[in-house]
Every structure is written in structure tokens, then in C-alpha cells.
Write a protein that holds these residues in place. Structure first.
Motif, PDB file in Angstrom:
ATOM      1  N   GLN A  23       0.819  -1.205   0.000  1.00 27.44           N
ATOM      2  CA  GLN A  23       0.000   0.000   0.000  1.00 27.44           C
ATOM      3  C   GLN A  23       0.857   1.261   0.000  1.00 27.44           C
ATOM      4  O   GLN A  23       0.497   2.272  -0.610  1.00 27.44           O
ATOM      5  CB  GLN A  23      -0.939   0.008   1.211  1.00 27.44           C
ATOM      6  CG  GLN A  23      -1.940   1.151   1.226  1.00 27.44           C
ATOM      7  CD  GLN A  23      -2.847   1.175  -0.002  1.00 27.44           C
ATOM      8  OE1 GLN A  23      -3.140   0.135  -0.576  1.00 27.44           O
ATOM      9  NE2 GLN A  23      -3.300   2.357  -0.390  1.00 27.44           N
ATOM     10  N   GLN A  27       0.484   4.601  -2.423  1.00 22.29           N
ATOM     11  CA  GLN A  27       0.404   5.957  -1.880  1.00 22.29           C
ATOM     12  C   GLN A  27       1.553   6.828  -2.376  1.00 22.29           C
ATOM     13  O   GLN A  27       1.379   8.027  -2.616  1.00 22.29           O
ATOM     14  CB  GLN A  27       0.400   5.891  -0.353  1.00 22.29           C
ATOM     15  CG  GLN A  27      -0.847   5.225   0.220  1.00 22.29           C
ATOM     16  CD  GLN A  27      -0.732   4.941   1.707  1.00 22.29           C
ATOM     17  OE1 GLN A  27       0.362   4.971   2.288  1.00 22.29           O
ATOM     18  NE2 GLN A  27      -1.861   4.656   2.340  1.00 22.29           N
ATOM     19  N   GLU A  30       0.818   8.314  -5.740  1.00 25.72           N
ATOM     20  CA  GLU A  30      -0.074   9.473  -5.625  1.00 25.72           C
ATOM     21  C   GLU A  30       0.696  10.724  -5.221  1.00 25.72           C
ATOM     22  O   GLU A  30       0.548  11.788  -5.841  1.00 25.72           O
ATOM     23  CB  GLU A  30      -1.174   9.192  -4.596  1.00 25.72           C
ATOM     24  CG  GLU A  30      -2.091  10.383  -4.368  1.00 25.72           C
ATOM     25  CD  GLU A  30      -2.982  10.246  -3.138  1.00 25.72           C
ATOM     26  OE1 GLU A  30      -3.664  11.220  -2.800  1.00 25.72           O
ATOM     27  OE2 GLU A  30      -2.971   9.157  -2.514  1.00 25.72           O
ATOM     28  N   GLY A 122      -6.642   2.760 -14.152  1.00 24.36           N
ATOM     29  CA  GLY A 122      -5.852   3.443 -13.141  1.00 24.36           C
ATOM     30  C   GLY A 122      -4.905   2.506 -12.423  1.00 24.36           C
ATOM     31  O   GLY A 122      -3.791   2.889 -12.052  1.00 24.36           O
ATOM     32  N   ARG A 123      -5.330   1.272 -12.226  1.00 19.81           N
ATOM     33  CA  ARG A 123      -4.440   0.281 -11.613  1.00 19.81           C
ATOM     34  C   ARG A 123      -3.211   0.050 -12.494  1.00 19.81           C
ATOM     35  O   ARG A 123      -2.090  -0.046 -11.987  1.00 19.81           O
ATOM     36  CB  ARG A 123      -5.189  -1.036 -11.400  1.00 19.81           C
ATOM     37  CG  ARG A 123      -6.169  -1.002 -10.233  1.00 19.81           C
ATOM     38  CD  ARG A 123      -6.749  -2.391 -10.001  1.00 19.81           C
ATOM     39  NE  ARG A 123      -7.375  -2.473  -8.700  1.00 19.81           N
ATOM     40  CZ  ARG A 123      -7.474  -3.581  -7.980  1.00 19.81           C
ATOM     41  NH1 ARG A 123      -6.965  -4.710  -8.464  1.00 19.81           N
ATOM     42  NH2 ARG A 123      -8.056  -3.585  -6.801  1.00 19.81           N
ATOM     43  N   GLU A 429      -8.393  15.013  -5.521  1.00 22.13           N
ATOM     44  CA  GLU A 429      -9.246  13.855  -5.238  1.00 22.13           C
ATOM     45  C   GLU A 429      -9.087  12.789  -6.326  1.00 22.13           C
ATOM     46  O   GLU A 429      -9.024  11.586  -6.037  1.00 22.13           O
ATOM     47  CB  GLU A 429     -10.712  14.285  -5.156  1.00 22.13           C
ATOM     48  CG  GLU A 429     -11.653  13.128  -4.834  1.00 22.13           C
ATOM     49  CD  GLU A 429     -13.120  13.517  -4.916  1.00 22.13           C
ATOM     50  OE1 GLU A 429     -13.958  12.696  -4.507  1.00 22.13           O
ATOM     51  OE2 GLU A 429     -13.422  14.619  -5.414  1.00 22.13           O
ATOM     52  N   ALA A 430      -8.996  13.230  -7.582  1.00 23.35           N
ATOM     53  CA  ALA A 430      -8.834  12.279  -8.688  1.00 23.35           C
ATOM     54  C   ALA A 430      -7.527  11.511  -8.562  1.00 23.35           C
ATOM     55  O   ALA A 430      -7.476  10.297  -8.801  1.00 23.35           O
ATOM     56  CB  ALA A 430      -8.891  13.023 -10.021  1.00 23.35           C
ATOM     57  N   GLY A 432      -6.030  10.750  -5.858  1.00 20.97           N
ATOM     58  CA  GLY A 432      -6.196   9.787  -4.782  1.00 20.97           C
ATOM     59  C   GLY A 432      -7.057   8.605  -5.168  1.00 20.97           C
ATOM     60  O   GLY A 432      -6.932   7.515  -4.588  1.00 20.97           O
ATOM     61  N   ARG A 433      -7.934   8.799  -6.141  1.00 17.18           N
ATOM     62  CA  ARG A 433      -8.829   7.715  -6.578  1.00 17.18           C
ATOM     63  C   ARG A 433      -8.344   7.037  -7.850  1.00 17.18           C
ATOM     64  O   ARG A 433      -9.067   6.231  -8.440  1.00 17.18           O
ATOM     65  CB  ARG A 433     -10.233   8.270  -6.824  1.00 17.18           C
ATOM     66  CG  ARG A 433     -10.955   8.753  -5.586  1.00 17.18           C
ATOM     67  CD  ARG A 433     -12.406   9.066  -5.890  1.00 17.18           C
ATOM     68  NE  ARG A 433     -12.571  10.114  -6.898  1.00 17.18           N
ATOM     69  CZ  ARG A 433     -12.934   9.906  -8.166  1.00 17.18           C
ATOM     70  NH1 ARG A 433     -13.157   8.681  -8.603  1.00 17.18           N
ATOM     71  NH2 ARG A 433     -13.046  10.930  -8.996  1.00 17.18           N
ATOM     72  N   LEU A 434      -7.131   7.328  -8.263  1.00 14.63           N
ATOM     73  CA  LEU A 434      -6.630   6.814  -9.534  1.00 14.63           C
ATOM     74  C   LEU A 434      -6.800   5.301  -9.696  1.00 14.63           C
ATOM     75  O   LEU A 434      -7.187   4.839 -10.778  1.00 14.63           O
ATOM     76  CB  LEU A 434      -5.173   7.221  -9.707  1.00 14.63           C
ATOM     77  CG  LEU A 434      -4.473   6.798 -11.001  1.00 14.63           C
ATOM     78  CD1 LEU A 434      -5.225   7.298 -12.235  1.00 14.63           C
ATOM     79  CD2 LEU A 434      -3.030   7.297 -11.015  1.00 14.63           C
ATOM     80  N   GLU A 436      -9.092   3.496  -8.943  1.00 10.73           N
ATOM     81  CA  GLU A 436     -10.490   3.163  -9.243  1.00 10.73           C
ATOM     82  C   GLU A 436     -10.868   3.479 -10.691  1.00 10.73           C
ATOM     83  O   GLU A 436     -11.914   3.031 -11.172  1.00 10.73           O
ATOM     84  CB  GLU A 436     -11.420   3.952  -8.318  1.00 10.73           C
ATOM     85  CG  GLU A 436     -11.173   3.728  -6.824  1.00 10.73           C
ATOM     86  CD  GLU A 436     -11.978   4.694  -5.982  1.00 10.73           C
ATOM     87  OE1 GLU A 436     -12.923   5.329  -6.518  1.00 10.73           O
ATOM     88  OE2 GLU A 436     -11.647   4.854  -4.790  1.00 10.73           O
ATOM     89  N   PHE A 437     -10.019   4.238 -11.389  1.00 13.93           N
ATOM     90  CA  PHE A 437     -10.377   4.687 -12.730  1.00 13.93           C
ATOM     91  C   PHE A 437     -10.374   3.513 -13.711  1.00 13.93           C
ATOM     92  O   PHE A 437      -9.423   2.737 -13.772  1.00 13.93           O
ATOM     93  CB  PHE A 437      -9.383   5.741 -13.223  1.00 13.93           C
ATOM     94  CG  PHE A 437      -9.601   7.128 -12.669  1.00 13.93           C
ATOM     95  CD1 PHE A 437     -10.120   7.317 -11.400  1.00 13.93           C
ATOM     96  CD2 PHE A 437      -9.274   8.244 -13.410  1.00 13.93           C
ATOM     97  CE1 PHE A 437     -10.301   8.588 -10.878  1.00 13.93           C
ATOM     98  CE2 PHE A 437      -9.446   9.521 -12.906  1.00 13.93           C
ATOM     99  CZ  PHE A 437      -9.968   9.690 -11.640  1.00 13.93           C
TER     100      PHE A 437
END
Length: 457
Positions: A23, A27, A30, A122-123, A429-430, A432-434, A436-437
Motif C-alpha cells: 500500500q 500511496q 499518488e 488506473g491500476r 481527489e482524482a 487519490g482515486r486513480l 479506481e479509474f
């Protein structure tokens, strides 16, 4: 027979998947992305940035130029975005490879994501970034020894290779195609360390060339271009060309102990890597010890051999261009003592007579303990002797990097100044949510949107 290095890198990178990443690595991607973007936003008005953006304007394509309402061909957008990210000299740093990898990897990935005919997740973007840092850093650790970095710009050599591997992983190229992407990128690696003496602009463009060439290498490999599997470690490959062929055997990737991206730090000061700790020690003297600057007679600065001998770091002027000052340990120490701060305004004192007096008072020398600790740590000791004979001394055994909170803060300031507060918050925010894209290209859409565009989000 052992696998050629390019093929081994491609094979190992293919075996990495998102679920296997710690993890902290996710992070770190990001934070590194936000740090890159903050530098790009703050560099929009600099000469090299404007020149690179003007070149991008002349092309046509799907890729976004960060902070501008400009779409360009993928290689040209990557070039402009890399130059933008490098403008402050505050980019991220991997000390073991003496390289700034984020300013090459992220521009290449963003351009390839936006120009891809098939969505990339995004992954995949996150895994690709980790692979890029791993490759550039591991190659650089083996290659960038002192005699090499005196002549060749590390980022110009490691950047294309790292970003090409990142791009190949993003596009999920086959092992053969990824090997060719690495080989083509190796053929396009370069950059010389002649620029520091005059503070010339080549430095900024090294990152641009690296990102553009990496994108082109991936695109060619995707189209079926074939490159030598031994372009890195062969008898006429990259390592051999730099006189380090035997060092290719030392390249070690994806260690179970620690991914290379986790060894990247974020600069607290907009200056050369080797000036970071000297600036911090000088600030301690200025702020905590309140050294009386007019009474300073002599300043002794002790650093590692790497810091002492890197081109431009042991420079005493005259300082005609900002980049000369940002490379010079003497200038950085003098400006920090004079102003009691480490910030961009320090480099607006090029003709200041008191600064020149302080620079002339500095003696820069090697400390054996700091040399032995490098690159794991970068220490500095500064002793200030006053006219009355009193000596004030401070020492740090390593620099203190910018924290994630500090990186976020300067991102918010820079992004808000460029895009507006709502758009800056949406971009953070985007990022941080990368993971999930479903399509990482969507991230680029946040990089040029401004508050007045909010209705279209």
C-alpha cells in the motif's frame, strides 16, 4: 545463457500486478504525481517551459499539456510536460541513481494513456509508474558512478529507459515488444553535464527529450519495431558506451526488501539535490542560532565527495543565471543564511553584494563520514566563524525530505493559483482515486480544467 538485461527487465515488470504492490507504494505514486504536478503548475511562466509549450502547440493530438488548454501529439505533450515539471529544480530525487525520474515517467504515462486507442486502467497506471521508477533507478544505481556523472546527465540516461518500461507496462505490451521499447529507448538516452557552468537550459530539456523519446519508443514497439535485446548490456550497448559494461550485472530489480520508488524523496528546496542538506543546515544557523550575518568572517561547509564533485555544485560565481545559483552549494548556503529561509526568492539575489561576500567566505570540503554514508544519507556540517572568533556549528547527518503533507500543501497552492480552488480540489481527489479509474486518461482531463469549467465535470 543469461537473459539479456532488457528482456529480463521486461519479464520481471510483466510479472508485477496491482494486488502484489504494498500500500505504501500505491500511496507513493499518488504523492509523487502531486509533487510533479505542483512543479509543473509553478513553472508555467518560465522561459524553457514556454518554449516547450509553444512547440507542443504546433502539433495536433489527444494529449493534454498540464495547466494549459492545449491538446498535442503524445510525444510533444510528454516533452512539454516534462520540461514544465523540471522548471523549478524541485523535482523528486532518487539519490542512488542521481536521477529525477518522476518528471519523465509521469509525462510519458499521461501522454500514452490519453493517446491509447484502448482504455488503460488506473491500476495499470500505478503499476506502470512503479515499474518505471524501478527500472530507471536500478539501471542508474549500476551505471551512474562518479566518473560517469561528471560528463553525462543521469536523468537523460535513466529517464528514457525507465519511462519506456513504464509505458510498455501501461500498454501491456508483450515481452518481446517491451524489450524492443527498452532497446529503442536505450538508443535515445543521452544528455551531457556541460550546462552547469553557465546555467544553460539543456538541463530542463533533458527531461523533455527523455519523455518524448520514451513515448516514441513505446509507440514504435507497439507498431512492431524490433530492437536489439542487448541494447543495454551488449558489447556496443548503453553500459558499454558509458564504459560500464561489467556494471550491467549489478542491475537488481523488484527486490523483496524495498521497491525503488520508496527510496525516492521529495525536495524541500527548489535547488540541486546536493544543496538540500546544506540549505537546511544553514537555515538552522540562521533561524535557531540567529547567526549575525554582518559579523561572519568565514564559513566552512563539509559535504560528501559526490556533492563536492557534481558539476556546478562547487561554484563560486559570478552568478549570471538562476540555474547557476540553484546548483551552487556556496550560493544556496549564503542565500539561506542571508534570508533565513529556503524558497524561490533566494535565487533573486544574483547581484547582491552581501551575498557575494558570504559566498567568497565559504570553503567547501569533503567529509569522509558523509562520503561513506552516501547515497544512503546525505550529510552536511557548517561552521561559521565570526569576526570576534566565536564559532557557530551545525550538522545534519541526512537531509529532511518534504513530507506528504508538505507536498500536498504546495500542490494545493500551485493548483489553486493555476486552476482555481474547486478544480484543484477535484484534481487532488482524482489523484487519490486513480486506482479506481477504468480509464486513466480521465485523470489528464482534470489537469487543465478551471473553476469556470465546473459545470462540465
Amino acid at each position: 545463457m543469461p537473459l539479456p538485461l532488457s528482456k529480463r527487465i521486461a519479464r520481471e515488470a510483466q510479472s508485477l500486478d496491482f494486488d502484489s504492490l504494498p500500500q505504501e507504494a500505491v500511496q507513493k505514486v499518488e504523492i509523487a504525481l502531486l509533487d510533479y504536478l505542483s512543479c509543473a503548475f509553478e513553472s508555467r511562466d518560465l522561459g524553457p517551459s514556454l518554449q516547450a509549450v509553444d512547440l507542443a502547440k504546433r502539433s495536433h493530438g489527444p494529449a493534454t499539456v498540464v495547466g494549459f488548454s492545449i491538446k498535442a501529439a503524445a510525444p510533444e505533450a510528454a516533452f512539454a510536460n516534462a520540461v514544465l515539471g523540471h522548471g523549478l529544480v524541485r523535482e523528486d530525487m532518487h539519490t542512488g541513481s542521481v536521477s529525477h525520474l518522476g518528471v519523465v515517467i509521469f509525462p510519458a504515462l499521461l501522454a500514452l494513456a490519453e493517446s491509447s486507442q484502448q482504455p488503460v486502467t488506473g491500476r495499470d497506471f500505478v503499476v506502470a509508474a512503479v515499474c518505471g521508477y524501478e527500472t530507471g533507478a536500478a539501471v542508474g544505481r549500476a551505471l551512474m558512478e562518479s566518473e560517469v556523472v561528471k560528463r553525462f546527465r543521469p536523468t537523460g540516461v535513466t529517464g528514457p529507459v525507465g519511462a519506456a518500461m513504464a509505458g510498455a507496462r501501461l500498454k501491456r505490451l508483450s515481452e518481446e515488444a517491451a524489450t524492443s521499447a527498452l532497446g529503442l529507448a536505450a538508443n535515445a538516452a543521452g544528455g551531457f553535464n556541460e550546462w552547469p557552468a553557465r546555467g544553460a537550459d539543456e538541463m530542463f530539456f533533458h527531461a523533455g527529450f527523455a519523455a518524448r523519446n520514451a513515448v516514441t519508443a513505446v509507440q514504435l514497439a507497439e507498431l512492431g519495431a524490433f530492437a536489439s535485446e542487448s541494447a543495454l548490456d551488449g558489447p556496443a550497448g548503453l553500459f558499454a558506451a558509458l564504459g560500464k559494461r561489467q556494471s550491467a550485472d549489478r542491475v537488481a530489480l523488484f527486490s523483496a526488501e524495498r521497491l525503488e520508488i520508496l527510496s525516492v524523496y521529495h525536495k524541500p528546496a527548489p535547488a540541486c539535490n546536493y544543496a538540500q542538506t546544506p540549505c537546511q543546515v544553514a537555515r538552522l544557523l540562521a533561524v535557531e542560532d540567529r547567526v549575525p550575518v554582518p559579523q561572519i568572517a568565514q564559513i566552512e561547509v563539509k559535504v560528501s565527495s559526490a556533492a563536492l564533485h557534481y558539476p556546478g555544485c562547487n561554484a563560486t560565481g559570478p552568478f549570471e543565471r538562476v540555474l547557476q545559483a540553484k546548483m551552487s552549494i556556496q550560493y544556496c548556503v549564503a542565500a539561506t543564511l542571508l534570508r533565513g529561509a529556503i524558497e524561490e526568492a533566494n535565487y533573486r539575489l544574483l547581484g547582491d553584494p552581501e551575498l557575494k561576500r558570504l559566498v567568497d567566505a565559504i570553503t567547501l570540503q569533503e567529509e569522509a563520514a558523509f562520503t561513506a554514508a552516501y547515497p544512503g544519507a546525505q550529510g552536511t556540517e557548517i561552521a561559521v566563524t565570526l569576526h570576534n572568533g566565536r564559532v557557530l556549528k551545525r550538522r545534519l547527518d541526512d537531509l529532511v525530505p518534504a513530507t506528504p503533507d508538505q507536498v500536498r500543501h504546495r500542490f494545493r497552492v500551485a493548483a489553486t493559483n493555476t486552476l482555481g480552488s474547486a478544480a484543484a480540489a477535484a484534481l487532488e481527489e482524482a489523484a487519490g482515486r486513480l486506482p479506481e479509474f477504468k480509464n486513466a486518461a480521465a485523470l489528464a482531463g482534470f489537469m487543465a480544467r478551471k473553476d469556470q469549467d465546473a459545470a462540465a465535470w
